[in-house]
Design an enzyme around this catalytic site. Structure first.
Site, mmCIF file in Angstrom:
data_model
loop_
_atom_site.group_PDB
_atom_site.id
_atom_site.type_symbol
_atom_site.label_atom_id
_atom_site.label_comp_id
_atom_site.label_asym_id
_atom_site.label_seq_id
_atom_site.Cartn_x
_atom_site.Cartn_y
_atom_site.Cartn_z
ATOM 1 N N PHE A 169 48.973 -9.129 -17.359
ATOM 2 C CA PHE A 169 48.149 -10.375 -16.906
ATOM 3 C C PHE A 169 48.488 -10.333 -15.415
ATOM 4 O O PHE A 169 49.665 -10.158 -14.915
ATOM 5 C CB PHE A 169 49.189 -11.478 -17.445
ATOM 6 N N ASP A 238 58.307 -9.607 -20.267
ATOM 7 C CA ASP A 238 57.395 -10.879 -20.254
ATOM 8 C C ASP A 238 57.387 -11.133 -21.706
ATOM 9 O O ASP A 238 56.408 -10.237 -22.239
ATOM 10 C CB ASP A 238 56.320 -10.626 -19.582
ATOM 11 N N TYR A 263 53.647 -22.449 -23.911
ATOM 12 C CA TYR A 263 52.379 -23.448 -24.530
ATOM 13 C C TYR A 263 51.294 -22.578 -25.204
ATOM 14 O O TYR A 263 50.274 -22.847 -25.849
ATOM 15 C CB TYR A 263 51.502 -23.784 -23.205
ATOM 16 N N LYS A 264 51.649 -21.296 -25.691
ATOM 17 C CA LYS A 264 51.115 -20.334 -26.542
ATOM 18 C C LYS A 264 51.485 -20.318 -27.973
ATOM 19 O O LYS A 264 51.246 -21.377 -28.604
ATOM 20 C CB LYS A 264 51.062 -18.842 -25.842
ATOM 21 N N ARG A 412 38.600 -12.305 -27.798
ATOM 22 C CA ARG A 412 39.893 -12.235 -28.248
ATOM 23 C C ARG A 412 40.015 -13.291 -29.356
ATOM 24 O O ARG A 412 39.715 -14.666 -29.027
ATOM 25 C CB ARG A 412 40.632 -12.735 -26.918
HETATM 26 C C1 PLP Z 1 49.989 -16.927 -20.109
HETATM 27 C C2 PLP Z 1 50.769 -15.804 -19.267
HETATM 28 C C3 PLP Z 1 51.446 -15.957 -18.055
HETATM 29 C C4 PLP Z 1 51.162 -17.493 -17.599
HETATM 30 O O1 PLP Z 1 51.855 -17.565 -16.280
HETATM 31 P P1 PLP Z 1 51.828 -19.394 -15.926
HETATM 32 O O2 PLP Z 1 52.703 -19.113 -14.730
HETATM 33 O O3 PLP Z 1 52.553 -19.946 -16.860
HETATM 34 O O4 PLP Z 1 50.538 -19.631 -15.753
HETATM 35 C C5 PLP Z 1 52.075 -14.961 -17.391
HETATM 36 N N1 PLP Z 1 52.292 -13.775 -17.824
HETATM 37 C C6 PLP Z 1 51.762 -13.315 -19.057
HETATM 38 C C7 PLP Z 1 51.930 -12.090 -19.389
HETATM 39 C C8 PLP Z 1 50.913 -14.477 -19.701
HETATM 40 O O5 PLP Z 1 50.380 -13.937 -20.779
#
Ligand code: PLP
Length: 436
Positions: A169, A238, A263-264, A412
């Site tokens: 990500f 992560d 939040y997921k 997805r």
């Molecule tokens: C959703 C997600 C994020 C989100 O980062 P924020 O700083 O909370 O916006 C970061 N890394 C991964 C791998 C994610 O899936």
């Protein structure tokens, strides 16, 4: 009119036509092969739903009759949240005002809620603090890991490389690049399958995703962590796409540092604060690159010199975001008495069933799953490559099936075992089949 009514009236209409042209009466209308398949899969969905021990949890969420397969982006609203937010705003803030820092437990919320998340990721208490975004926590963790490894320009270990998942990500990659620059390390993006070859004497830290956000591939956290340790480096994981969907086992596998969002699959609400895990035996040496007054051993001493707080508390930075943090705390109540093993079993059953329904309903060759079929390599989502995926997702949403689209050509679908049922799965695949 419901779908079954539509179907019944279609059958009725063809019977009328048949009798008009003089076909013998009492003939059972022949079902097309595809209709047989639909009814078989519907029956199967009903059976799976009635055997589902987590099925009653759905009632704890605010949902409607759309099929919500986007909980891997924004989890649904737990019913316990609105009332809590109302209380926090009106009574705790509105009436108790500053007394709430003590009396309503505001000050200790980051570590208290961290301890609530801990069992979901296989961590003992006292190792997780909640606060800031995932991005900010990636920064604390990666710089902290390089420092723990004695690496970078300031360290003496000669370890000057940070490895990062090349398919990550994006935010993790951007932050890791900046962390590398600041610490005097080189950032090496490597495909997760090539991490083993890339490890060496120069590796200070490795930042990996437990589940890939795009493909839904689950990486082998135990063996990769062991290999990273073997090379003398630190493992930073992560957990954004795994926490709340499958067992993580942070303590069991000796993970050094970890971050994740809430939040997921944890349903904390839009922008709810993320968390940072610092393994117990690293805590006394964890040197946060963002030492704020909340990271201080005596925050109200207001001294010009910095003494880090004991334990994971030093991972805090500034004043916690109380409104979203306490919304998260209410959202986590859904997990009381829920076993993450049961959640994982249901998650795999949901994604298996989705793949089975897609196979049955979607024309051959129209989609290709980029999510591994092996359970050991699958998170809680299914990603399908498909021509015109953006337009297909728009039409799915129009027809009440909510997933999302990821560039360039991926549909997805996230499966949150707490509130997604097997009937939802069958319907999603059937609508997809109709669109394609
Ligand atoms: C959703 C997600 C994020 C989100 O980062 P924020 O700083 O909370 O916006 C970061 N890394 C991964 C791998 C994610 O899936």
């Amino acid at each position: 009119m419901s779908e079954s009514e539509v179907r019944a009236s279609e059958v009725g209409a063809s019977e009328v036509r048949a009798s008009e042209v003089g076909v013998p009466e009492l003939r059972v209308p022949e079902l097309r092969e595809s209709e047989v398949r639909v009814s078989e899969l519907r029956v199967k969905a009903e059976k799976l739903d009635s055997a589902d021990e987590l099925a009653q949890l759905r009632a704890q969420f605010v949902l409607d009759d759309t099929v919500y397969l986007d909980g891997n982006s924004l989890g649904a609203l737990p019913r316990s949240v609105p009332g809590r937010v109302e209380d926090v705003v009106r009574r705790q803030w509105g009436s108790l005002r500053i007394r709430s820092w003590d009396e309503s437990g505001w000050w200790t919320a980051p570590e208290r809620i961290g301890d609530r998340i801990a069992p979901l990721v296989g961590a003992a208490a006292g190792q997780i603090v909640v606060g800031d975004s995932t991005s900010v926590n990636v920064f604390k963790a990666v710089v902290g890991a390089v420092r723990l490894a004695g690496g970078g320009r300031e360290g003496a270990s000669g370890r000057d490389e940070i490895l990062v998942d090349a398919t990550t990500f994006p935010t993790d990659g951007y932050i890791a690049a900046s962390a590398a620059r600041l610490t005097g390390c080189t950032l090496r993006p490597v495909a997760p399958g090539e991490v083993l070859e890339a490890l060496g004497e120069r590796t200070a830290a490795v930042l990996l995703n437990h589940v890939d956000y795009r493909t839904g591939r689950l990486h082998d956290l135990p063996s990769l962590t062991a290999a990273i340790h073997q090379a003398g480096a630190l493992a930073v994981w992560d957990l954004c796409h795994s926490a709340g969907a499958l067992p993580v086992g942070l303590d069991e596998h000796g993970v050094d540092l970890a971050v994740g969002c809430t939040y997921k699959y944890l349903n904390g609400g839009p922008g709810s604060p993320a968390y940072l895990y610092v393994r117990q035996d690293h805590q006394s040496r964890f040197d946060s690159p963002l030492p704020g007054w909340n990271s201080h051993a005596d925050p109200f001493g207001m001294t010009p010199d910095f003494t880090p707080a004991p334990g994971a508390l030093r991972g805090r930075v500034g004043t916690p975001d109380i409104l979203s943090m306490l919304a998260l705390e209410a959202a986590l109540e859904v997990w009381d008495d829920v076993s993450i093993t049961a959640v994982r079993a249901k998650s795999l059953a949901l994604t298996d069933f989705f793949l089975e329904c897609v196979e049955a309903y979607v024309p051959q060759g129209a989609v290709e799953s980029v999510t591994p079929s092996a359970h050991a390599e699958r998170g809680s989502q299914v990603a399908l490559r498909c021509d015109g995926a953006g337009e297909v997702m728009r039409r799915l949403i129009e027809h009440g099936v909510i997933g999302d689209f990821r560039e360039p050509d991926v549909l997805r679908f996230g499966f949150t075992p707490l509130y997604v049922g097997f009937g939802d799965v069958e319907r999603a695949a059937r609508v997809l089949g109709e669109i394609l």
